[in-house]
Scaffold this motif. Structure first.
Motif, short mmCIF file in Angstrom:
data_model
loop_
_atom_site.label_atom_id
_atom_site.label_comp_id
_atom_site.label_asym_id
_atom_site.label_seq_id
_atom_site.Cartn_x
_atom_site.Cartn_y
_atom_site.Cartn_z
N ALA A 247 0.82 -1.22 0.00
CA ALA A 247 0.00 0.00 0.00
C ALA A 247 0.85 1.26 0.00
N LEU B 27 2.59 2.26 2.75
CA LEU B 27 2.62 2.82 4.11
C LEU B 27 3.92 2.46 4.83
N PRO C 272 1.45 6.48 -1.21
CA PRO C 272 0.19 5.72 -1.10
C PRO C 272 -0.95 6.31 -1.93
N GLU C 273 -1.01 7.67 -1.97
CA GLU C 273 -2.14 8.29 -2.65
C GLU C 273 -2.12 8.07 -4.15
N CYS D 90 -4.50 1.51 -3.96
CA CYS D 90 -4.76 0.25 -3.29
C CYS D 90 -5.71 0.54 -2.12
N ILE E 66 -7.49 -0.09 1.28
CA ILE E 66 -7.19 -0.93 2.45
C ILE E 66 -8.36 -0.96 3.40
N PHE F 221 -8.67 -1.79 7.23
CA PHE F 221 -7.84 -2.08 8.38
C PHE F 221 -8.63 -2.86 9.42
N TYR G 10 -15.16 10.01 0.70
CA TYR G 10 -13.80 10.56 0.79
C TYR G 10 -12.92 10.05 -0.34
N GLY G 11 -12.92 8.73 -0.51
CA GLY G 11 -12.09 8.15 -1.56
C GLY G 11 -12.69 8.33 -2.94
N ARG H 38 -11.82 11.49 -4.60
CA ARG H 38 -10.43 11.62 -5.02
C ARG H 38 -10.03 10.59 -6.07
N ARG I 106 -16.09 2.19 1.98
CA ARG I 106 -15.19 3.30 1.67
C ARG I 106 -14.04 2.84 0.78
N ALA I 107 -13.48 1.65 1.09
CA ALA I 107 -12.37 1.14 0.29
C ALA I 107 -12.83 0.79 -1.12
N MET J 297 -13.45 3.96 -3.50
CA MET J 297 -12.33 4.76 -3.99
C MET J 297 -11.86 4.25 -5.36
#
Lengths: 362, 230
Positions: free
Chosen positions: A45, A47, A73-74, A78, A80, A82, A99-100, A103, A145-146, A149
């Motif tokens: 990812a 990170l 990461p941005e 990928c 994620i 968590f 949010y994702g 973007r 959310r994942a 995006m």
């Protein structure tokens, strides 16, 4: 297609992992806690910067330390999920979900907002704050959310580990549905075998920072030289399809490549594809077709080989049912009493069948 | 209670100076708090010590230091006057600067506390969702640390109303220009018959400080509710 090669010093041992993940379906990174699974995910990812490594996703280089390439990461896209959801506490569920999405690059495609809401059953939660959600709801929002995006790869870092039993059972079917809807590679880190059974197509076994074995779930569960075989629930996974319901007898027939199995009546409709786990300790063998027994499933098999178990008094039998592998765990005494040698034709008796309920439609 | 026009002037000037000092120091304080909390670099401890210096050094010494640096012949003061025509010594702006330096550690501490409440995992999550470093800071870090920023601003404002030593040394005690509340109280005590003025201004000082503390507490509660912490 995801290609991963990483070397990194990690909590006292060396992480040295090489593997590839299929372009579609779930690849499970399976291994005990602290073996480096999550570190691998973080490096993919972006990170975590590994000492050496190369990560290529669908031909695009995300990381190549030899050439000095390390996308932030941005720019990796990928998604994620968590373990602890990590929803933004100051934003509503809807703003978290968007949010994702906001973007995501213009051309990126994926399931629509309403589609994801329906898939995860989170329509009612939109105006709420994450603090007002249950653990299970939080994790469903994190999944959404994942997914929204528009990722090219979905990474899941033990998404169920922070949940208790009933909550896990609540989320697992959603994960299975998401897996069907996502149409993208999913890398799923876990140390729970039931999650592998329910979700994984491919398995990468990690042990102390190294890849011990990788391959299809069916192939790896039939091997006796892996740590998987030492578990009480060791046994093969067989992909099959519901062929028939016999309501009068209360039985369902499951067809697979090498034959068919009977089990107590199953709720899913005819035609449903799912996976059965036949535990090695629930399989026994006979030299002649036994009569007058309660077991429903007596299958003609060929003994291909005999392998040791962790116990000195028991052995694994590798059996072949017209191309489908089966494992049986019997005592060494039974082996010598029956005079078992590779090549023999036997009858395998399957005492019980465990289902992974979540696998509808795979 | 009636205040004379001169006394009102001191109150207004105090509010003006405190507000300006907060405005000036807020952005640098956020930047330095972020550096001290999130970055490891050589000289970090030196920077930390430098920021906290005004807490331990006598305020008069801080005022003297400012006089040396920002005086009309100082290394910063001379070019400021020559190129921009800005003179800080003996002006309201200078009083605000002295107050800002004195309350800077208070703001940095409060902002740091606020920033330490922000889970870096949330920033990482924002990164994987496609947000670049500035985007992440503005949409995740800043809103989540805002209780600390507000608390710092209010505390520094309240403390700034009462800054004495550094202001009188650097900006002097000029009514209407640099004579803030504490300086006016000091002047009143030095004047025969000024006891009533001193008492009235002291009461105003006390009231403003109390209101500031209560406001800070109220804001903190509101912010936590807004951020969904409870």
């Amino acid at each position: 297609m995801l290609e991963v090669a990483l070397r990194h010093r990690f909590e006292g041992f060396e992480l040295d992992a090489n593997f590839t993940a299929a372009p579609e379906g779930v690849t499970a990174l399976f291994g005990p806690s602290g073996c480096g699974k999550s570190t691998i995910l973080k490096a993919i990812a972006g990170l975590l910067q590994p000492r050496e490594g190369r990560v290529v996703l669908d031909g695009e280089v995300l990381l190549d330390t030899a050439r000095g390439i390390a996308l932030p990461p941005e720019r990796r896209r990928c998604g994620i999920v968590f373990q602890e959801a990590r929803l933004f506490p100051h934003l509503s569920v809807e703003s978290n979900l968007r949010y994702g999405l906001r973007r995501a690059p213009r051309g990126a495609t994926g399931p629509g907002f309403d589609e994801v809401l329906a898939l995860l059953g989170i329509e009612e939660l939109l105006p709420r704050r994450p603090a007002r959600l249950s653990g299970g709801e939080r994790q469903r929002v994190a999944l959404g959310r994942a997914l929204l995006m528009r990722p090219r790869l979905l990474l899941m870092d033990e998404p169920l580990a922070a949940l208790d039993g009933p909550r896990r059972a609540e989320i697992l079917p959603f994960l299975a549905r998401l897996r069907e809807a996502a149409r993208l590679p999913i890398l799923y880190v876990t140390h729970a075998l039931d999650e592998v059974d329910a979700l994984a197509d491919h398995l990468v076994l990690i042990e102390a920072g190294r890849v011990r074995a990788s391959g299809s779930v069916e192939a790896l569960t039939a091997r006796t030289d892996l740590p998987l075989a030492a578990r009480r629930d060791a046994g093969v996974l067989i992909a099959c399809c519901i062929a028939d319901h016999d309501f009068a007898r209360g039985l369902t027939r499951f067809d697979f490549a090498g034959g068919s199995l009977l089990a107590p009546l199953h709720a899913e409709p005819v035609g449903t594809r799912l996976r059965l786990r036949l535990r090695a300790r629930d399989v026994s063998v006979a030299l002649t077709p036994p009569e007058g027994i309660s077991m429903q499933n007596v299958l003609p098999v060929t003994l291909t080989s005999i392998a040791p178990t962790a116990s000195p008094h028991e052995v694994f039998l590798h059996l072949d049912m017209a191309g489908t592998a089966l494992l049986a765990r019997i005592t060494r005494d039974a082996q010598s009493r029956l005079g078992l040698t590779p090549g023999m034709a036997l009858w395998a008796m399957v005492k019980s069948v465990t289902f992974d309920h979540a696998r509808a439609g795979f | 209670m009636h205040l004379s026009p001169e006394e009102w002037q001191a109150v207004r000037l105090s509010l003006d100076v405190a507000a300006r000092s907060v405005l000036v120091s807020l952005l640098p304080a956020i930047g330095i708090a972020w550096l001290l909390t999130r970055r490891r670099f050589p000289g970090r401890f030196l920077l930390d010590a430098l920021v906290h210096l005004p807490l331990v050094v006598p305020p008069v010494v801080v005022g003297w230091g400012l006089l040396m640096l920002f005086g009309v012949r100082g290394p910063i003061g001379a070019p400021l006057l020559e190129w921009f025509g800005i003179r800080l010594v003996f002006t309201t702006g200078g009083a605000a600067l002295a107050t800002a330096v004195m309350s800077f550690p208070l703001i940095v501490r409060a902002v740091r506390l606020g920033l330490e409440q922000v889970d870096p995992g949330l920033e990482a999550a924002a990164g994987t969702l496609g947000a670049g470093p500035i985007d992440r800071f503005l949409t995740v870090t800043l809103p989540l640390m805002s209780p600390g920023i507000l608390a710092g601003a209010v505390t520094a404002f309240a403390a700034g109303l009462g800054e004495f030593g550094a202001v009188i040394t650097f900006a002097s005690n000029i009514p209407g220009e640099t004579q803030t509340l504490p300086l006016a109280i000091y002047a009143a005590t030095q004047t025969p018959g000024g006891e009533a003025t001193a008492a009235r201004l002291a009461l105003v000082s006390f009231g403003l400080a109390m209101s500031g503390l209560l406001l800070a507490e109220w804001i903190a509660r509101r912010m936590h509710l807004l951020l969904g912490r409870f």
